[in-house]
Design an enzyme around this catalytic site. Structure first.
Site, mmCIF file in Angstrom:
data_model
loop_
_atom_site.group_PDB
_atom_site.id
_atom_site.type_symbol
_atom_site.label_atom_id
_atom_site.label_comp_id
_atom_site.label_asym_id
_atom_site.label_seq_id
_atom_site.Cartn_x
_atom_site.Cartn_y
_atom_site.Cartn_z
ATOM 1 N N GLU A 1 -20.136 95.424 13.074
ATOM 2 C CA GLU A 1 -19.937 94.353 14.038
ATOM 3 C C GLU A 1 -21.132 93.405 14.054
ATOM 4 O OE1 GLU A 1 -19.046 95.757 17.953
ATOM 5 O OE2 GLU A 1 -17.404 97.054 17.286
ATOM 6 N N ASP B 1 -14.724 103.389 15.439
ATOM 7 C CA ASP B 1 -15.518 104.005 16.493
ATOM 8 C C ASP B 1 -14.715 104.084 17.787
ATOM 9 O OD1 ASP B 1 -15.557 101.315 17.136
ATOM 10 O OD2 ASP B 1 -17.739 101.110 17.125
ATOM 11 N N SER B 2 -13.483 103.561 17.744
ATOM 12 C CA SER B 2 -12.534 103.774 18.842
ATOM 13 C C SER B 2 -12.202 105.251 18.997
ATOM 14 C CB SER B 2 -11.250 102.977 18.607
ATOM 15 O OG SER B 2 -10.769 103.145 17.281
ATOM 16 N N GLU C 1 -11.218 90.068 16.107
ATOM 17 C CA GLU C 1 -10.630 90.732 17.274
ATOM 18 C C GLU C 1 -10.594 89.811 18.489
ATOM 19 O OE1 GLU C 1 -10.971 94.812 19.974
ATOM 20 O OE2 GLU C 1 -12.239 94.558 18.198
ATOM 21 N N LYS D 1 -17.529 99.277 8.055
ATOM 22 C CA LYS D 1 -17.315 98.084 8.878
ATOM 23 C C LYS D 1 -18.465 97.953 9.868
ATOM 24 C CE LYS D 1 -13.947 97.734 12.025
ATOM 25 N NZ LYS D 1 -14.728 97.454 13.275
ATOM 26 N N ASP E 1 -16.242 102.808 10.496
ATOM 27 C CA ASP E 1 -17.137 102.024 11.339
ATOM 28 C C ASP E 1 -18.541 102.611 11.336
ATOM 29 O OD1 ASP E 1 -15.837 99.807 12.428
ATOM 30 O OD2 ASP E 1 -14.936 100.964 14.050
#
Length: 273
Positions: free
Chosen positions: A124, A53-54, A191, A122, A92
């Site tokens: 979070e 999502d970067s 991270e 992925k 993501d």
């Protein structure tokens, strides 16, 4: 189509991730968001590609990862999948796509998998999203967890500083990692956490850990491709190693093109029909 240091050209799967940890083979991972870059990264022998999502920052210029949508993530992931032959492609789940409740998380997870063709997702978060993770896993979708600095929670934390430096947060991170690994996650991204803690987590869990700013004791490493290639400017965290200076190379090349066009030197006779 073999990479520089890759002798096994089989498609990388989540099962292969587990094999690599058991064999002590380090896992290489980079982000990609488009067909052209993903093809180059895959050809070079990368083990996994993260459609992060970067992309919200790198591709769209947003200040955080929060604005990117499910539709946009599907677009980027589909583009990457079309270019990849070997690497495991992980996408993501963006902010808002799984936090409301488990049912909505499963619905969005299934949609991303179906419409993008990626290999895994992925997500979070730790214990607070464990039920959603389990439900997605029950749907047959591989999940990589993400602990430590979780950029989707930037407004909660208010900083991108290293996480889990205090004992209580470190204990929670280790606890969350064990819960997620036991639930069946095939990997955990760590991270910006202290190297000693990341190494401890890596030893404690059965699935591979992928570090970014988490030291060398993890099972693998991930970086944002535009950062490691020197395409981004003004971003130099301690964990980033630049392997090229494409920013300068591209700027110079475009400058020469502009100069040749202005002087009437492009196209020349050989470049015309």
């Amino acid at each position: 189509m073999s990479g520089y240091l890759v002798s096994d050209n089989r498609k990388v799967t989540t099962h292969r991730f587990m094999e690599m940890k058991q064999k002590g083979e380090k896992i290489s991972m980079l982000t990609s968001y488009d067909y052209t870059m993903a093809g180059l990264v895959d050809k070079a022998g990368i083990d996994a590609i993260l459609v992060g999502d970067s992309a919200s920052n790198v591709m769209a210029g947003n200040g955080t990862t929060l604005p990117i949508t499910v539709d946009q993530m599907i677009y980027h992931a589909r583009s990457v999948v079309r270019a990849v032959n070997r690497a495991l492609v992980v996408c993501d789940m963006p902010f808002g796509s799984y936090q409301v409740n488990a049912a909505e998380g499963v619905t969005n997870a299934i949609r991303i998998m179906k419409e993008s063709g990626c290999d895994a997702l992925k997500i979070e978060g730790g214990e607070e999203i464990l039920d959603t993770v389990k439900r997605i896993l029950d749907a047959g979708i591989p999940v990589m967890a993400h602990l430590g600095l979780t950029p989707q929670s930037i407004n909660k934390f208010g900083t991108y500083a290293v996480r889990a430096k205090e004992e209580a947060e470190a204990e929670k991170l280790l606890h969350d990692a064990q819960l997620l690994a036991d639930a069946g996650c095939f990997g955990i991204t760590l991270e910006k956490v202290p190297a000693q803690l990341a190494a401890e987590v890596t030893k404690a869990v059965k699935c591979p850990t992928i570090g970014i700013g988490a030291g060398s004791g993890t099972d693998g490493q991930v970086l944002v491709v535009a950062d490691m290639l020197g395409m981004t400017q003004g971003f130099s965290p301690r964990f980033l190693r630049r392997y090229a200076d494409l920013g300068t190379i591209i700027t110079d090349a475009v400058g020469h093109y502009v100069e040749d066009v202005k002087k009437g030197e492009f196209p020349n006779e050989k470049e015309s029909y």
